[in-house]
Design a protein around this motif. Sequence first.
Motif, PDB file in Angstrom:
ATOM      1  N   ALA A 240       0.461   3.505  -0.172  1.00 48.21           N
ATOM      2  CA  ALA A 240      -0.021   4.832   0.219  1.00 48.21           C
ATOM      3  C   ALA A 240       1.132   5.800   0.414  1.00 48.21           C
ATOM      4  N   LEU A 241       2.222   5.314   1.003  1.00 49.57           N
ATOM      5  CA  LEU A 241       3.393   6.170   1.206  1.00 49.57           C
ATOM      6  C   LEU A 241       3.941   6.650  -0.135  1.00 49.57           C
ATOM      7  N   LEU A 242       4.083   5.735  -1.097  1.00 51.45           N
ATOM      8  CA  LEU A 242       4.616   6.109  -2.408  1.00 51.45           C
ATOM      9  C   LEU A 242       3.644   6.997  -3.168  1.00 51.45           C
ATOM     10  N   ALA A 243       2.338   6.780  -2.968  1.00 50.85           N
ATOM     11  CA  ALA A 243       1.328   7.576  -3.664  1.00 50.85           C
ATOM     12  C   ALA A 243       1.056   8.905  -2.963  1.00 50.85           C
ATOM     13  N   ASN A 244       1.778   9.172  -1.878  1.00 51.30           N
ATOM     14  CA  ASN A 244       1.643  10.431  -1.141  1.00 51.30           C
ATOM     15  C   ASN A 244       0.223  10.611  -0.600  1.00 51.30           C
ATOM     16  N   GLY A 245      -0.331   9.510  -0.075  1.00 50.09           N
ATOM     17  CA  GLY A 245      -1.679   9.543   0.480  1.00 50.09           C
ATOM     18  C   GLY A 245      -1.691   9.133   1.934  1.00 50.09           C
ATOM     19  N   HIS A 246      -2.840   9.280   2.570  1.00 48.72           N
ATOM     20  CA  HIS A 246      -2.985   8.974   3.991  1.00 48.72           C
ATOM     21  C   HIS A 246      -3.746   7.670   4.187  1.00 48.72           C
ATOM     22  N   VAL A 247      -3.572   7.076   5.361  1.00 44.53           N
ATOM     23  CA  VAL A 247      -4.099   5.738   5.603  1.00 44.53           C
ATOM     24  C   VAL A 247      -4.940   5.723   6.876  1.00 44.53           C
ATOM     25  N   LEU A 248      -6.076   5.029   6.795  1.00 50.03           N
ATOM     26  CA  LEU A 248      -6.902   4.754   7.967  1.00 50.03           C
ATOM     27  C   LEU A 248      -6.785   3.261   8.266  1.00 50.03           C
ATOM     28  N   LEU A 249      -6.130   2.929   9.385  1.00 54.17           N
ATOM     29  CA  LEU A 249      -6.002   1.542   9.811  1.00 54.17           C
ATOM     30  C   LEU A 249      -7.180   1.220  10.726  1.00 54.17           C
ATOM     31  N   GLU A 250      -8.045   0.365  10.250  1.00 54.74           N
ATOM     32  CA  GLU A 250      -9.256   0.047  11.005  1.00 54.74           C
ATOM     33  C   GLU A 250      -9.265  -1.441  11.336  1.00 54.74           C
TER      34      GLU A 250
ATOM     35  N   PHE B 182      -8.689  10.172   3.184  1.00 56.57           N
ATOM     36  CA  PHE B 182      -7.799   9.023   3.327  1.00 56.57           C
ATOM     37  C   PHE B 182      -7.707   8.289   1.999  1.00 56.57           C
ATOM     38  N   LEU B 183      -6.506   8.104   1.522  1.00 55.95           N
ATOM     39  CA  LEU B 183      -6.321   7.369   0.274  1.00 55.95           C
ATOM     40  C   LEU B 183      -6.852   5.953   0.403  1.00 55.95           C
ATOM     41  N   MET B 184      -6.587   5.324   1.561  1.00 53.67           N
ATOM     42  CA  MET B 184      -6.986   3.934   1.772  1.00 53.67           C
ATOM     43  C   MET B 184      -7.481   3.703   3.189  1.00 53.67           C
ATOM     44  N   ARG B 185      -8.367   2.738   3.303  1.00 63.47           N
ATOM     45  CA  ARG B 185      -8.697   2.164   4.608  1.00 63.47           C
ATOM     46  C   ARG B 185      -8.214   0.716   4.568  1.00 63.47           C
ATOM     47  N   ILE B 186      -7.333   0.379   5.500  1.00 67.36           N
ATOM     48  CA  ILE B 186      -6.697  -0.939   5.510  1.00 67.36           C
ATOM     49  C   ILE B 186      -7.163  -1.717   6.734  1.00 67.36           C
ATOM     50  N   THR B 187      -7.588  -2.931   6.506  1.00 69.08           N
ATOM     51  CA  THR B 187      -7.973  -3.844   7.578  1.00 69.08           C
ATOM     52  C   THR B 187      -7.182  -5.127   7.404  1.00 69.08           C
ATOM     53  N   THR B 188      -6.421  -5.507   8.426  1.00 68.35           N
ATOM     54  CA  THR B 188      -5.558  -6.684   8.306  1.00 68.35           C
ATOM     55  C   THR B 188      -6.169  -7.935   8.928  1.00 68.35           C
TER      56      THR B 188
END
Length: 325
Positions: A34-44, A168-174
């Motif tokens: 996301a950082l390289l793609a210049n997008g934002h992230v939702l950490l859920e 948000f470019l991505m929603r990330i769940t770990t």
Amino acid sequence: MNLQEASGLISSIRMNLSKVIVGKETGVDLLLTALLANGHVLLEDVPGTGKTLLAKTLARSLDCAFKRIQFTPDLLPSDLSGINYYNQKSGEFEFRPGPVFASILLADEINRATPRTQSSLLECMEERQITIDGVTHELEAPFLVIATQNPVDSQGTFPLPEAQLDRFLMRITTGYPSFEEGVHILQRFRQSNPLEDTAAVATAQQIQAAQRLTAAVNVSDDLLAYMIRIVEATRKAAAVKLGASPRAGFALLCASQGYALIQGRDYVIPDDIKAVAVPVLAHRLLLQRGPGSREGQAAEIILQILREVEVPAEPTTTARGGRVE
């Protein structure tokens, strides 16, 4: 910046993150994508799984301005954007910038703020600018919003509307760590917090150069068509009320390019698209509610689409280093 320099930069950031973050390799790769793609992230994720720690560690790894703001129901839009205040000494109004004037903004528990405050981020996230009292201010580059939210506790929260989620470019769940990772976490944090010793390994200029290189990552026409077929399939799924938008298709393209660069390539392959499809598309689907609807259904729909949509054959007529499309 060339591919080799970008790979070295990514490895340095990865190594920095690994000194603090235990496991979560997939989540780390997606965050860097996301950082390289210049997008934002939702950490859920559920509380205590390291969402804020991951965001702060990335911020420490970059020599960029970082601001964190805790979202609460009484938070006002001006608390984010800043205000024009009257300076009695000078006799003039002066602008006092808010926390959005940073390269990395951590919006902690974003769903605890009111819709009015949430929507104040829309212009920032999409256009990298903010308008205050009729004056438009450009934001610093790079600009990355990392928002966190708890998917379980809904008391006192305001769910993000579809228009906000689409930014948000991505929603990330770990998820929870494994048994071995849990033991390693206790060992690592038993005496001190390694975040305190984390130093920056990348400058803002290097990140911007890597982002330009990401945008130049090669994508064949066959793969562009493959992405659109995936996006269109979300609109036809029986359980989906509102499918992915054209913005989602562009997000899938950018994320695929970023993921390819993370893997050390200057060209996209189908596996890159598959790797980012769920975090890019699942949160953008509006599902039919009723009997049978459940948590995680959107991700299952995307995975099913990936199984059904035909994957284009990889080019074999030339070496990828000097591709002919």
